[in-house]
Design a protein around this motif. Sequence first.
Motif, short mmCIF file in Angstrom:
data_model
loop_
_atom_site.label_atom_id
_atom_site.label_comp_id
_atom_site.label_asym_id
_atom_site.label_seq_id
_atom_site.Cartn_x
_atom_site.Cartn_y
_atom_site.Cartn_z
N LYS A 131 21.12 -11.46 45.30
CA LYS A 131 21.22 -11.60 43.85
C LYS A 131 21.00 -10.26 43.14
N MET A 132 20.01 -9.51 43.61
CA MET A 132 19.73 -8.21 43.01
C MET A 132 20.92 -7.27 43.17
N LEU A 133 21.55 -7.34 44.33
CA LEU A 133 22.72 -6.50 44.59
C LEU A 133 23.88 -6.89 43.69
N GLU A 134 24.12 -8.19 43.55
CA GLU A 134 25.20 -8.66 42.68
C GLU A 134 24.93 -8.28 41.23
N GLN A 135 23.69 -8.42 40.82
CA GLN A 135 23.32 -8.03 39.46
C GLN A 135 23.53 -6.54 39.26
N GLY A 136 23.21 -5.74 40.27
CA GLY A 136 23.40 -4.30 40.17
C GLY A 136 24.86 -3.92 40.01
N ILE A 137 25.75 -4.65 40.68
CA ILE A 137 27.18 -4.38 40.57
C ILE A 137 27.64 -4.60 39.13
N VAL A 138 27.26 -5.74 38.54
CA VAL A 138 27.65 -6.05 37.17
C VAL A 138 27.12 -5.00 36.21
N THR A 139 25.84 -4.66 36.37
CA THR A 139 25.21 -3.67 35.48
C THR A 139 25.90 -2.32 35.59
N THR A 140 26.22 -1.90 36.80
CA THR A 140 26.86 -0.60 37.01
C THR A 140 28.25 -0.56 36.39
N LEU A 141 29.02 -1.62 36.55
CA LEU A 141 30.36 -1.66 35.93
C LEU A 141 30.27 -1.66 34.41
N ASN A 142 29.31 -2.40 33.87
CA ASN A 142 29.14 -2.43 32.42
C ASN A 142 28.72 -1.06 31.88
N ASN A 143 27.81 -0.40 32.58
CA ASN A 143 27.35 0.92 32.14
C ASN A 143 28.49 1.94 32.20
N SER A 170 23.40 2.66 46.43
CA SER A 170 21.94 2.78 46.34
C SER A 170 21.26 1.41 46.32
N TYR A 171 21.98 0.37 45.89
CA TYR A 171 21.39 -0.97 45.82
C TYR A 171 21.16 -1.56 47.21
N LEU A 172 21.85 -1.05 48.22
CA LEU A 172 21.70 -1.60 49.57
C LEU A 172 20.29 -1.41 50.11
N ASP A 173 19.63 -0.33 49.71
CA ASP A 173 18.32 -0.01 50.27
C ASP A 173 17.17 -0.45 49.38
N LYS A 174 17.46 -1.18 48.31
CA LYS A 174 16.40 -1.65 47.42
C LYS A 174 15.84 -2.97 47.94
N THR A 175 14.61 -2.92 48.38
CA THR A 175 13.97 -4.13 48.91
C THR A 175 12.64 -4.39 48.21
N ASP A 176 12.47 -3.83 47.00
CA ASP A 176 11.24 -4.06 46.25
C ASP A 176 11.37 -5.33 45.40
N ASN A 177 10.23 -5.92 45.11
CA ASN A 177 10.16 -7.07 44.18
C ASN A 177 11.05 -8.24 44.61
N LEU A 178 11.12 -8.48 45.89
CA LEU A 178 11.95 -9.59 46.37
C LEU A 178 11.22 -10.93 46.32
N ASP A 179 9.92 -10.91 45.98
CA ASP A 179 9.19 -12.17 45.85
C ASP A 179 9.60 -12.92 44.60
N GLY A 218 34.24 8.18 37.23
CA GLY A 218 34.61 7.25 38.29
C GLY A 218 33.99 7.62 39.63
N LYS A 219 33.87 8.90 39.90
CA LYS A 219 33.34 9.36 41.18
C LYS A 219 31.83 9.12 41.30
N THR A 220 31.15 8.92 40.17
CA THR A 220 29.71 8.65 40.24
C THR A 220 29.41 7.22 40.67
N LEU A 221 30.44 6.39 40.72
CA LEU A 221 30.23 4.97 40.99
C LEU A 221 29.77 4.71 42.42
N ASP A 222 30.37 5.40 43.40
CA ASP A 222 30.07 5.14 44.81
C ASP A 222 28.59 5.27 45.14
#
Length: 300
Positions: free
Chosen positions: A156-168, A89-98, A80-84
């Motif tokens: 969208k990338m951030l929202e997708q990251g949240i779902v993926t992280t919870l599933n993992n 980390s998704y906040l600073d991802k700005t690659d592939n936004l095209d 649980g502590k690894t979640l934060d």
Amino acid sequence: MASKIQKLKEELAILENQTSLLYAEAKETYQKYLKTLSQSVQKQLILAVYQICTQSYPQAFLKLSYSQRQKIQENIKSLGKTLDPKLLSYLDKTDNLDSEPGASLNIMEQMLLNLSNTETPEEEKTIEDELLLPVESTTPKNTVINNPNHLVNWCKMLEQGIVTTLNNLSKEVNHLLQQAHILPSQLPPQVLDMAIQAEEAGQPMSGSPNLLNVIVETGAKNLDETAEEPEIPSKITKITALHLRLSEIEFADANLSLHHREIRNLLEKIAQLRKQYQKKQRECAVAEAEAAWRACWYEE
């Protein structure tokens, strides 16, 4: 014509500046949301695992020694502590936004659904269509996002990251419970992983928060009449496992729901800004095309 083009480009620059300000606001709002989400998940993770160990599989849990039970609890808390840091980390991802994220975004879709319930049909189309339209943008990647198309994809990338992280995290905990022989160890871990993905695709949820019920058929009848082996009777087994669902986590946390509403309001602003930006982009392209046509046209 040149003055018209210049005016349109100035208006685009104003919209880009507004986008930069919205990006800063969105990043700050998401940061608060993700920190609250992380804390809430840790609490609800413990509660869900408690339900599994004491209500779904009490006998399996009782077979463990005192030290084994403690180890499970410590491992769950550590996961649980690894979640934060993963979420932030998704906040600073700005690659592939095209390019638009390819996976379905249940959280974003839910936000759009919530918005549509409170808007008129015309307003609903404005919000939903603008967020889901394909992106056509030539703005270079920047650490500061000033293109509304990029900002939509960042959300969208951030929202997708949240779902993926919870599933993992759900999968990791389920595997841990299987290794401890609380969840049936003979069940391949991939079955639980696939069940989580299937539910994300739209299959119904179970009745208990953050728990997933899977019906598994074990054993099979011998279909070969010439075989000497006796028939193996099939057995239907119900498996209860963990599946952290954002909608249920938010429902149980008033502060998280508040941050969610703030994000929903921001999404609406971003959608409206993107609509204005795309309209000005088209007007500018039309004006430049008209000027280019006149520049090379001549009368015979």
